[in-house]
Scaffold this motif. Structure first.
Motif, PDB file in Angstrom:
ATOM      1  N   VAL A 103     -47.123  66.603  30.626  1.00 25.11           N
ATOM      2  CA  VAL A 103     -45.887  67.379  30.496  1.00 25.11           C
ATOM      3  C   VAL A 103     -45.047  66.845  29.342  1.00 25.11           C
ATOM      4  O   VAL A 103     -44.463  67.624  28.567  1.00 25.11           O
ATOM      5  CB  VAL A 103     -45.098  67.342  31.822  1.00 25.11           C
ATOM      6  N   LEU A 104     -44.992  65.538  29.189  1.00 22.18           N
ATOM      7  CA  LEU A 104     -44.281  64.961  28.042  1.00 22.18           C
ATOM      8  C   LEU A 104     -44.893  65.444  26.732  1.00 22.18           C
ATOM      9  O   LEU A 104     -44.178  65.762  25.775  1.00 22.18           O
ATOM     10  CB  LEU A 104     -44.324  63.436  28.114  1.00 22.18           C
ATOM     11  N   GLN A 105     -46.234  65.498  26.677  1.00 18.85           N
ATOM     12  CA  GLN A 105     -46.898  65.971  25.471  1.00 18.85           C
ATOM     13  C   GLN A 105     -46.572  67.440  25.201  1.00 18.85           C
ATOM     14  O   GLN A 105     -46.371  67.837  24.041  1.00 18.85           O
ATOM     15  CB  GLN A 105     -48.405  65.782  25.602  1.00 18.85           C
ATOM     16  N   LEU A 106     -46.502  68.253  26.248  1.00 17.81           N
ATOM     17  CA  LEU A 106     -46.131  69.655  26.064  1.00 17.81           C
ATOM     18  C   LEU A 106     -44.747  69.774  25.420  1.00 17.81           C
ATOM     19  O   LEU A 106     -44.526  70.626  24.540  1.00 17.81           O
ATOM     20  CB  LEU A 106     -46.139  70.385  27.409  1.00 17.81           C
ATOM     21  N   ARG A 107     -43.820  68.941  25.834  1.00 16.05           N
ATOM     22  CA  ARG A 107     -42.476  68.992  25.233  1.00 16.05           C
ATOM     23  C   ARG A 107     -42.524  68.589  23.758  1.00 16.05           C
ATOM     24  O   ARG A 107     -41.804  69.157  22.930  1.00 16.05           O
ATOM     25  CB  ARG A 107     -41.502  68.105  26.009  1.00 16.05           C
ATOM     26  N   ARG A 108     -43.372  67.618  23.440  1.00 17.81           N
ATOM     27  CA  ARG A 108     -43.513  67.240  22.027  1.00 17.81           C
ATOM     28  C   ARG A 108     -44.078  68.403  21.211  1.00 17.81           C
ATOM     29  O   ARG A 108     -43.826  68.506  20.011  1.00 17.81           O
ATOM     30  CB  ARG A 108     -44.428  66.024  21.901  1.00 17.81           C
ATOM     31  N   GLU A 109     -44.821  69.281  21.895  1.00 16.93           N
ATOM     32  CA  GLU A 109     -45.395  70.453  21.225  1.00 16.93           C
ATOM     33  C   GLU A 109     -44.427  71.636  21.203  1.00 16.93           C
ATOM     34  O   GLU A 109     -44.780  72.726  20.746  1.00 16.93           O
ATOM     35  CB  GLU A 109     -46.694  70.852  21.937  1.00 16.93           C
ATOM     36  N   GLY A 110     -43.222  71.432  21.729  1.00 22.70           N
ATOM     37  CA  GLY A 110     -42.198  72.470  21.673  1.00 22.70           C
ATOM     38  C   GLY A 110     -42.120  73.373  22.886  1.00 22.70           C
ATOM     39  O   GLY A 110     -41.415  74.394  22.851  1.00 22.70           O
ATOM     40  N   VAL A 111     -42.820  73.026  23.974  1.00 18.52           N
ATOM     41  CA  VAL A 111     -42.792  73.835  25.187  1.00 18.52           C
ATOM     42  C   VAL A 111     -41.769  73.239  26.148  1.00 18.52           C
ATOM     43  O   VAL A 111     -41.786  72.038  26.430  1.00 18.52           O
ATOM     44  CB  VAL A 111     -44.176  73.871  25.871  1.00 18.52           C
ATOM     45  N   ALA A 112     -40.880  74.069  26.656  1.00 21.57           N
ATOM     46  CA  ALA A 112     -39.890  73.614  27.631  1.00 21.57           C
ATOM     47  C   ALA A 112     -40.583  73.455  28.981  1.00 21.57           C
ATOM     48  O   ALA A 112     -40.731  74.394  29.752  1.00 21.57           O
ATOM     49  CB  ALA A 112     -38.744  74.613  27.738  1.00 21.57           C
TER      50      ALA A 112
END
Length: 356
Positions: free
Chosen positions: A295-304
């Motif tokens: 989930v942290l990686q998803l946020r780094r990819e710009g996903v809320a």
């Protein structure tokens, strides 16, 4: 960014016996869904009345409904109950019977009952099975015993079975008020109930079931141990009040990023209080941490995308509904052997009509 408000109803069921419904005298069936707290309930200041230390806020899901039938049994000497066709015994039966005693006291009735519950959520795994279970039991039992209760009274009643059940009376988002912590027990009881909360977001919760089995330490025992021994509990409880105020404001203005940030820190803080208990209560598994990292990686990819967890190893990920499949796919890749589901805001508890 503001999104369109969810259209999910936030109206609680009101017990009404209709001529064509199943809520006939002495026999009623109700359905309720679990809720996931975004601002957590953790710890009771009154065990008997089930009064929490802090207020909480949740989202009811459109997954895992519990359907419960309560049928009065004139002449029976004791209550009987079955969960998914298996007779209830021990602590489970004691909790059901104790709850029915509350209903009987209110109704002025001594009649025993037969309870049949069909639960589709894994029991005791931190997926809010007690919330849907006691919400459905509250609605069905109140109808079977002829009580005419409004939404607030039903929420108070459900609370006595399981605190989080007070919120499952409502669809969408709901806040459970802790109630006053000074004054009489009666005043505290009256002041502790749930009610709907307006929300300007269109969310989904991606549910990663990394372990559907029963927990080694029950939520009740974990709460008692945490409140009694953790040096982090009181600071977390104090900060939770600020988190609730921030969450309500973020929901109202439709800020899903703020909602997610607050939910994630509140949940991680709750688990920190457990880790600091003596002895520690640790629900997080290696698979849990793997999902949190993804989930942290998803946020780094710009996903809320923001994580939350209840008292168990399973992770729920809050995101925009439009991003739900991307988030679910990423989580499935992270834990390919586990079950990953997508939930939206669900309905409030209600009586079932004929044929449902």
């Amino acid at each position: 960014m503001r999104t369109e408000p969810s259209t999910t109803s936030t109206t609680a069921a009101v017990v009404v016996a209709g001529p064509t419904g199943r809520a006939t005298a002495g026999d009623a069936t109700a359905v309720a869904h679990p809720n996931i707290a975004l601002i957590k309930y953790w710890g009771k200041r009154d065990q008997r009345l089930v009064l929490p230390w802090t207020s909480s806020l949740s989202m009811t899901l459109d997954l895992f409904p519990t359907t419960t039938r309560v049928r009065l049994a004139p002449g029976a000497g004791h209550d009987t109950a079955a969960l998914n066709g298996v007779p209830a015994t021990g602590e489970t039966l004691r909790r059901i019977t104790g709850f029915l005693d509350l209903v009987r006291e209110t109704a002025g009735s001594g009649r025993r009952a037969v309870v049949d519950t069909r639960n589709t959520v894994p029991t005791g795994a931190g997926l809010a099975s007690s919330a849907s279970g006691f919400a459905a039991l509250a609605v069905a039992a109140a109808a079977a015993y002829g009580l005419d209760l409004d939404a607030t009274a039903l929420s108070r009643l459900a609370r006595r079975g399981s605190g989080s059940a007070s919120r499952s009376l409502f669809g969408g988002f709901a806040v459970w008020h802790a109630g006053p912590d000074t004054g009489s027990a009666a005043a505290a009881d009256l002041g502790s109930y749930a009610e709907p909360v307006p929300a300007g977001i269109d969310p989904a919760l991606v549910v990663a079931v990394v372990n559907a089995g029963p927990k080694a330490v029950s939520s009740r025992e974990a709460m008692r141990r945490t409140v009694g021994t953790s040096p982090l509990f009181r600071p977390w409880a104090a900060s939770s009040k600020d988190d609730l105020a921030g969450m309500r404001a973020a929901l109202e203005r439709g800020d899903i990023d703020a909602v997610g940030e607050i939910a994630e820190r509140n949940a991680l803080g709750m688990h920190a209080t457990m880790l600091a208990a003596r002895p520690a209560v640790r629900y997080l598994s290696p698979a849990t941490v793997t999902v949190l990292d993804r989930v942290l990686q998803l946020r780094r990819e710009g996903v809320a995308a923001y994580s939350t967890m209840d008292a168990g190893p399973n992770v729920k990920v809050l995101c925009r509904r439009a991003d739900a499949e991307r988030v679910a796919s990423a989580v499935r890749d992270a834990v390919p052997d586990d079950t990953v589901l997508v939930a939206g805001p669900g309905p409030g508890a209600r009586l079932l009509g004929e044929g449902e």
